[in-house]
Design a protein around this motif. Structure first.
Motif, PDB file in Angstrom:
ATOM      1  N   GLN A 151       0.947  -1.223   0.070  1.00 44.33           N
ATOM      2  CA  GLN A 151       0.112  -0.072  -0.038  1.00 44.33           C
ATOM      3  C   GLN A 151       0.879   1.058   0.127  1.00 44.33           C
ATOM      4  N   GLU A 152       1.874   1.309   0.713  1.00 43.64           N
ATOM      5  CA  GLU A 152       2.958   2.285   0.751  1.00 43.64           C
ATOM      6  C   GLU A 152       3.522   2.801  -0.546  1.00 43.64           C
ATOM      7  N   LEU A 153       3.779   1.557  -1.277  1.00 47.42           N
ATOM      8  CA  LEU A 153       4.427   1.878  -2.586  1.00 47.42           C
ATOM      9  C   LEU A 153       3.302   2.313  -3.613  1.00 47.42           C
ATOM     10  N   VAL A 154       2.137   1.988  -3.557  1.00 45.10           N
ATOM     11  CA  VAL A 154       0.884   2.264  -4.417  1.00 45.10           C
ATOM     12  C   VAL A 154       0.638   4.093  -4.032  1.00 45.10           C
ATOM     13  N   ASP A 155       0.758   4.172  -2.835  1.00 45.48           N
ATOM     14  CA  ASP A 155       0.738   5.491  -2.296  1.00 45.48           C
ATOM     15  C   ASP A 155       1.654   6.314  -2.845  1.00 45.48           C
ATOM     16  N   GLU A 156       2.931   5.913  -2.996  1.00 39.05           N
ATOM     17  CA  GLU A 156       3.942   6.661  -3.662  1.00 39.05           C
ATOM     18  C   GLU A 156       3.917   6.691  -5.118  1.00 39.05           C
ATOM     19  N   GLY A 157       3.194   5.950  -5.938  1.00 38.72           N
ATOM     20  CA  GLY A 157       2.599   6.349  -7.115  1.00 38.72           C
ATOM     21  C   GLY A 157       3.583   5.237  -8.138  1.00 38.72           C
ATOM     22  N   VAL A 158       3.613   4.013  -7.718  1.00 33.94           N
ATOM     23  CA  VAL A 158       4.448   3.185  -8.391  1.00 33.94           C
ATOM     24  C   VAL A 158       3.594   2.497  -9.593  1.00 33.94           C
ATOM     25  N   ASN A 159       4.187   2.294 -10.686  1.00 25.32           N
ATOM     26  CA  ASN A 159       3.666   1.552 -11.734  1.00 25.32           C
ATOM     27  C   ASN A 159       3.644   0.249 -11.972  1.00 25.32           C
ATOM     28  N   ALA A 160       4.560  -0.154 -11.136  1.00 20.44           N
ATOM     29  CA  ALA A 160       4.617  -1.859 -11.038  1.00 20.44           C
ATOM     30  C   ALA A 160       5.316  -2.158  -9.948  1.00 20.44           C
ATOM     31  N   ILE A 161       5.338  -3.219  -9.376  1.00 23.46           N
ATOM     32  CA  ILE A 161       5.771  -3.978  -8.156  1.00 23.46           C
ATOM     33  C   ILE A 161       6.714  -5.246  -8.574  1.00 23.46           C
ATOM     34  N   ILE A 162       7.794  -5.242  -8.200  1.00 22.76           N
ATOM     35  CA  ILE A 162       8.299  -6.574  -8.128  1.00 22.76           C
ATOM     36  C   ILE A 162       8.711  -7.221  -6.852  1.00 22.76           C
ATOM     37  N   VAL A 163       8.066  -8.345  -6.793  1.00 24.89           N
ATOM     38  CA  VAL A 163       7.947  -8.620  -5.348  1.00 24.89           C
ATOM     39  C   VAL A 163       8.747 -10.291  -5.107  1.00 24.89           C
ATOM     40  N   VAL A 164       9.502 -10.137  -3.883  1.00 30.88           N
ATOM     41  CA  VAL A 164      10.160 -11.454  -3.498  1.00 30.88           C
ATOM     42  C   VAL A 164       9.083 -11.661  -2.109  1.00 30.88           C
ATOM     43  N   ALA A 165       8.229 -12.611  -2.396  1.00 30.49           N
ATOM     44  CA  ALA A 165       7.066 -12.949  -1.571  1.00 30.49           C
ATOM     45  C   ALA A 165       7.775 -13.414  -0.030  1.00 30.49           C
ATOM     46  N   VAL A 166       7.339 -12.973   0.965  1.00 31.35           N
ATOM     47  CA  VAL A 166       7.605 -13.508   2.113  1.00 31.35           C
ATOM     48  C   VAL A 166       6.880 -14.870   2.225  1.00 31.35           C
ATOM     49  N   ASP A 167       5.633 -15.047   1.925  1.00 28.82           N
ATOM     50  CA  ASP A 167       4.707 -16.138   1.853  1.00 28.82           C
ATOM     51  C   ASP A 167       3.910 -16.327   0.603  1.00 28.82           C
ATOM     52  N   GLY A 168       4.360 -16.796  -0.545  1.00 27.72           N
ATOM     53  CA  GLY A 168       3.763 -17.046  -2.001  1.00 27.72           C
ATOM     54  C   GLY A 168       2.269 -17.650  -1.716  1.00 27.72           C
ATOM     55  N   SER A 169       2.193 -18.123  -0.633  1.00 29.86           N
ATOM     56  CA  SER A 169       0.701 -18.968  -0.690  1.00 29.86           C
ATOM     57  C   SER A 169      -0.428 -17.979   0.058  1.00 29.86           C
ATOM     58  N   ASN A 170       0.187 -17.025   0.567  1.00 27.01           N
ATOM     59  CA  ASN A 170      -0.842 -16.225   1.349  1.00 27.01           C
ATOM     60  C   ASN A 170      -0.494 -14.573   0.913  1.00 27.01           C
ATOM     61  N   SER A 171      -0.279 -14.302  -0.324  1.00 33.07           N
ATOM     62  CA  SER A 171      -0.072 -12.829  -0.716  1.00 33.07           C
ATOM     63  C   SER A 171      -1.160 -12.313  -1.587  1.00 33.07           C
ATOM     64  N   SER A 172      -2.397 -12.806  -1.731  1.00 33.04           N
ATOM     65  CA  SER A 172      -3.504 -12.380  -2.426  1.00 33.04           C
ATOM     66  C   SER A 172      -3.814 -10.993  -1.937  1.00 33.04           C
ATOM     67  N   ALA A 173      -3.528 -10.405  -0.686  1.00 35.47           N
ATOM     68  CA  ALA A 173      -3.863  -9.222  -0.428  1.00 35.47           C
ATOM     69  C   ALA A 173      -2.955  -8.337  -1.318  1.00 35.47           C
ATOM     70  N   ILE A 174      -1.681  -8.493  -1.627  1.00 38.40           N
ATOM     71  CA  ILE A 174      -0.722  -8.043  -2.289  1.00 38.40           C
ATOM     72  C   ILE A 174      -1.317  -7.588  -3.724  1.00 38.40           C
ATOM     73  N   ILE A 175      -1.846  -8.833  -4.139  1.00 41.20           N
ATOM     74  CA  ILE A 175      -2.470  -8.548  -5.506  1.00 41.20           C
ATOM     75  C   ILE A 175      -3.523  -7.536  -5.529  1.00 41.20           C
ATOM     76  N   ASP A 176      -4.625  -7.781  -4.510  1.00 43.99           N
ATOM     77  CA  ASP A 176      -5.759  -7.037  -4.218  1.00 43.99           C
ATOM     78  C   ASP A 176      -5.559  -5.668  -4.404  1.00 43.99           C
ATOM     79  N   ILE A 177      -4.483  -5.140  -3.656  1.00 41.71           N
ATOM     80  CA  ILE A 177      -3.838  -3.781  -3.538  1.00 41.71           C
ATOM     81  C   ILE A 177      -3.483  -3.289  -4.859  1.00 41.71           C
ATOM     82  N   ALA A 178      -2.502  -4.225  -5.378  1.00 35.64           N
ATOM     83  CA  ALA A 178      -1.996  -3.681  -6.866  1.00 35.64           C
ATOM     84  C   ALA A 178      -3.282  -3.682  -7.892  1.00 35.64           C
TER      85      ALA A 178
END
Length: 320
Positions: free
Chosen positions: A72-99
């Motif tokens: 959410q912080e990155l989105v608020d800072e106006g990013v166009n894309a996010i490259i993610v090294v996931a903490v937990d790839g099975s439970n990261s849907s909230a990241i996708i929701d925000i993006a």
């Protein structure tokens, strides 16, 4: 006429540069406990800098809640894309929701995120890594007791490594040729975690013929636990992500093989694909990679098998 041509070339260059500078890319990393990830982050920043693109780096220190908040912080800072090294790839849907709610592209870097809405995934074929490790061991170890040491299930790659191990070992286990006496799945990727678990299960390495370590530093934990590296010259040991220390172990016969996955190509490809997707350009070489019920649009590099026969060909590229 010539001056006019130069003017237009300059105009195109300036336009291209200004377009690049208007783009922001977030780099969302799990942790820097392993020095490898600092190298990845540096490589990504450098690759995007070459393209005139601003990057914003955030590290979650292995907290999925923090990684979601940082999205959410990155989105608020106006990013166009996010490259993610996931903490937990099975439970990261909230990241996708925000993006997705903010029209931000998500690129899963090295670790997959199990969500079909991920735009791109760039990594190595990690199922093949596991198969490569197990196959190499079975070419030498014809029978006896073996140990598996793997990383956390929060990292989908660890699940892929172990799946490759078990698929390859299955016929040998069923025939009674080998016995898996310990199948260790750790809480994280640290050598300290591996050492603590070894003290917990207390294996007798004099009765072990092979150790399939997902990564090289788990072998360091085994050596520290045993208190003597010489015993491992009679035990087949696998690994991954080699350093110069790995090269020394292979030369001494303490470790038999490792899997090398050069990381500079990952960062270059991630930057290239991110920019192509932002500009709605075709990306060559993509394949649909399935993990369970999920299918990711992926670019997968082939891992490189390393042993004493080709060690010197690649050792200058290993992490220091």
């Amino acid at each position: 006429m010539r001056k006019t041509g130069l003017f237009y070339l300059l105009l195109i260059f300036v336009t291209h540069l200004s377009m690049g500078q208007s783009i922001k890319v977030g780099l969302l990393f799990d942790q820097f406990a392993s020095a490898r990830w600092e190298v990845d982050a540096g490589n990504l920043k450098e690759e995007f800098s070459k393209l005139g693109v601003e990057t914003i780096l955030k590290v979650a220190h292995s907290s999925i809640e923090k990684q979601i908040a940082q999205t959410q912080e990155l989105v608020d800072e106006g990013v166009n894309a996010i490259i993610v090294v996931a903490v937990d790839g099975s439970n990261s849907s909230a990241i996708i929701d925000i993006a997705k709610a903010n029209n931000v592209i998500v690129v899963a870097y090295d670790r997959p995120i199990l969500d079909n809405r991920v735009d791109l995934y760039v990594s190595y074929n990690n199922l093949e890594v596991g198969k490569m490790q197990a196959k190499s061991m079975m070419e030498t170890v014809k029978n006896g007791n073996i140990i598996l040491i793997n990383g956390p299930v929060a990292d989908i790659n660890a699940i892929q490594f172990r799946k490759g191990h078990l698929e390859t070992l299955k016929p040998y286990v069923e025939s009674g040729q080998i016995k898996i006496v310990q199948d260790l799945v750790l809480d994280n990727w640290s050598d300290v975690s591996a050492l603590m678990r070894l003290y917990e299960v207390a294996p007798d390495f004099t009765q072990i013929k092979g150790v399939i370590s997902a990564v090289d530093w788990f072998n360091d934990a085994a050596i520290e636990y045993a208190g003597d590296s010489a015993i491992f010259t009679n035990i087949y040991m696998t690994g991954q992500d080699p350093s110069t220390a790995t090269a020394i172990k292979i030369e001494k016969g303490i470790q038999n093989m490792t899997v090398f996955k050069p990381i500079d190509v990952l960062s270059k490809k991630a930057a290239e694909m991110t920019m192509a997707r932002l500009k709605k350009q075709e990306i060559k070489g993509l394949q649909n990679y399935s993990i369970g019920e999920y299918t990711l649009s992926s670019y997968l590099f082939n891992p490189i098998f390393i042993d004493k026969n080709n060690l010197n060909e690649y050792r200058s590229q290993f992490n220091k």
